[in-house]
Design an enzyme around this catalytic site. Structure first.
Site, PDB file in Angstrom:
ATOM      1  N   HIS A 118       0.813  -1.213   0.000  1.00  0.00           N
ATOM      2  CA  HIS A 118       0.000   0.000   0.000  1.00  0.00           C
ATOM      3  C   HIS A 118       0.846   1.263   0.000  1.00  0.00           C
ATOM      4  O   HIS A 118       0.363   2.333  -0.353  1.00  0.00           O
ATOM      5  CB  HIS A 118      -0.975  -0.006   1.180  1.00  0.00           C
ATOM      6  CG  HIS A 118      -0.352   0.203   2.518  1.00  0.00           C
ATOM      7  ND1 HIS A 118       0.009  -0.840   3.332  1.00  0.00           N
ATOM      8  CD2 HIS A 118      -0.029   1.326   3.190  1.00  0.00           C
ATOM      9  CE1 HIS A 118       0.516  -0.370   4.458  1.00  0.00           C
ATOM     10  NE2 HIS A 118       0.507   0.945   4.389  1.00  0.00           N
ATOM     11  N   SER A 166       4.662   2.335   8.124  1.00  0.00           N
ATOM     12  CA  SER A 166       4.343   1.209   7.248  1.00  0.00           C
ATOM     13  C   SER A 166       5.555   0.783   6.435  1.00  0.00           C
ATOM     14  O   SER A 166       6.210   1.606   5.788  1.00  0.00           O
ATOM     15  CB  SER A 166       3.223   1.583   6.282  1.00  0.00           C
ATOM     16  OG  SER A 166       1.968   1.327   6.835  1.00  0.00           O
ATOM     17  N   ASP A 219       0.158  -7.644   1.241  1.00  0.00           N
ATOM     18  CA  ASP A 219       0.617  -6.274   1.436  1.00  0.00           C
ATOM     19  C   ASP A 219       2.140  -6.176   1.489  1.00  0.00           C
ATOM     20  O   ASP A 219       2.705  -5.503   2.346  1.00  0.00           O
ATOM     21  CB  ASP A 219       0.003  -5.661   2.698  1.00  0.00           C
ATOM     22  CG  ASP A 219       0.100  -4.135   2.678  1.00  0.00           C
ATOM     23  OD1 ASP A 219       0.080  -3.552   1.585  1.00  0.00           O
ATOM     24  OD2 ASP A 219       0.209  -3.534   3.768  1.00  0.00           O
TER      25      ASP A 219
END
Length: 404
Positions: A140, A247, A170
């Site tokens: 993402h 992230s 992911d």
């Protein structure tokens, strides 16, 4: 219908979903935790290099810190800090995972449905896993981008090519043209226990090279428990502070070894961060760097963890067209057309008892067995259909790209 009571403990499992929600690197999501088993889960963890024939990136033997060392966190960070990078991309997404738009699931979940929140791909984190400039991060973080800017801790910047990304887990792979890069060392989740130290490094809120520490809060959190049921991951839960921008950054043990990739947080709670286990992202990264893509086995069924309450509701609304008499098990509630499940003869109302000869008690177990199989190869599914027991043979296909 109104909101489904939480005590029902509904577990719906999708082998067809894709899309993404807001994530830690950009915007915290508002999804409430679902008291459910995952819709999609990862395959069994890949063992360290000594236990697999697949090529593995090199690891570094690290001496464990002594209990008397008050600076063990600083020492652990110093071992890998130079290999943690900042990743800048500029894209946006507000999509809800396709399968969650199905009215069938809204009738079950009601207000408990995960709610996406717009997020802006911008600053994320990543880490270098090979001296020739191979980097991994979250899918993402780089979604929609073919090139990103990679910034090292020493201030150098590189243009990075996105080699491939896998929305289902992911994980994304990036390559920069460089040599003699610092690299991280991989640990293992096999020896992890709740209560052990966890250290997060990343670039939260634009503050580069931020270090936070906490503990491992839990292991094997399902995707649905986390609130992102379109992923095939069993997450590490930690209370080490993870914020937007973390992230794709590494989660370390007290030896400075990477045990996870920081991925998700919960906006409606504190101390709830989640990371992809090292065995999962390493396996996916290998495939991305080698092939540029990852293929996931797909049956084309939707399942629910059956309880007496769910059974009564299904029978009352006649959602699947057959009466369910069992009190528990993994119930197939839908078989999609033109899928391996339909071709093999699986039907709504079947209760799955074993897959590939192994007993299954939850949708998570079923998915793990499916992922352990091979695309196109026979997979035995033992079911209970009414009062009869049968073995159905299916041949999984690759998960269609539009469902990822």
């Amino acid at each position: 219908m109104g909101s489904a009571p939480k005590q029902v403990g509904l577990s719906i499992f999708l082998l067809l979903m894709g899309g993404g929600l807001g994530w830690a690197g950009h915007q915290q999501w508002q999804a409430r935790a679902l008291q459910a088993e995952p819709l999609v889960e990862t395959s069994p963890l890949v063992q360290p290099a000594s236990n697999t024939d697949e090529p593995q990136f090199p690891t570094v033997a690290l001496a464990p810190p002594t209990q008397s060392n008050p600076n063990f966190i600083a020492d652990a960070v110093n071992r890998v800090g130079a290999a943690v990078v900042r990743i800048d991309a500029d894209n946006s997404s507000t999509n809800l995972p396709e399968g969650l738009e199905n009215p069938f699931f809204r009738r079950f979940f009601g207000d408990e449905m995960p709610t996406p929140e717009p997020f802006q791909q911008g600053t994320g984190s990543g880490f270098i896993i090979s001296a020739d400039g191979r980097i991994i991060t979250n899918a993402h973080v780089v979604e929609g981008a073919s090139q990103v800017t990679v910034t090292l801790t020493d201030g150098r910047t590189f243009e990075g090519a996105v080699v491939g990304s896998d929305k289902v887990t992911d994980v994304a792979a990036i390559k920069i043209e460089a040599n003699d890069m610092p690299t991280v060392a991989f640990g293992s989740t096999d020896v992890l226990l709740p209560g052990q130290w966890a250290i997060a490094i990343g670039n939260p809120l634009g503050l580069d090279n931020t270090v936070t520490a906490g503990i491992i809060s839990a292991l094997g959190r399902s995707s649905s428990e986390v609130g992102i049921p379109d992923k095939r991951v069993q997450f590490i839960q930690t209370d080490a502070a993870i914020n937007p921008g973390n992230s794709g950054g590494p989660l370390l043990n007290d030896q400075g070894e990477v045990i996870g990739m920081n991925t998700a947080i919960r906006k409606d709670a504190q101390g709830l961060g989640f990371a992809i286990p090292v065995e999962t992202f390493n396996r996916i990264a290998q495939q991305l760097f080698e092939d540029g893509e990852v293929q996931h086995p797909y049956l084309g069924i939707q399942m629910v963890l059956l309880t007496p309450e769910i059974r009564d509701r299904i029978n009352q609304e006649n959602e699947i067209g057959v009466k369910v008499d069992a009190d528990g098990g993994v119930l197939i509630v839908r078989v999609l057309e033109d899928t391996p499940a339909a071709s093999g003869g699986l039907k709504a109302g079947d209760i799955i008892q074993r897959v590939n000869g192994n007993p299954v008690a939850t949708p998570t177990d079923v998915q793990a067995e499916v992922d352990a199989g091979e695309i196109g190869q026979p997979l035995a599914v033992d079911i209970q259909r009414g009062s009869d027991s049968q073995t159905i043979t299916v041949r999984p296909m690759a998960l269609p790209s539009q469902l990822q």
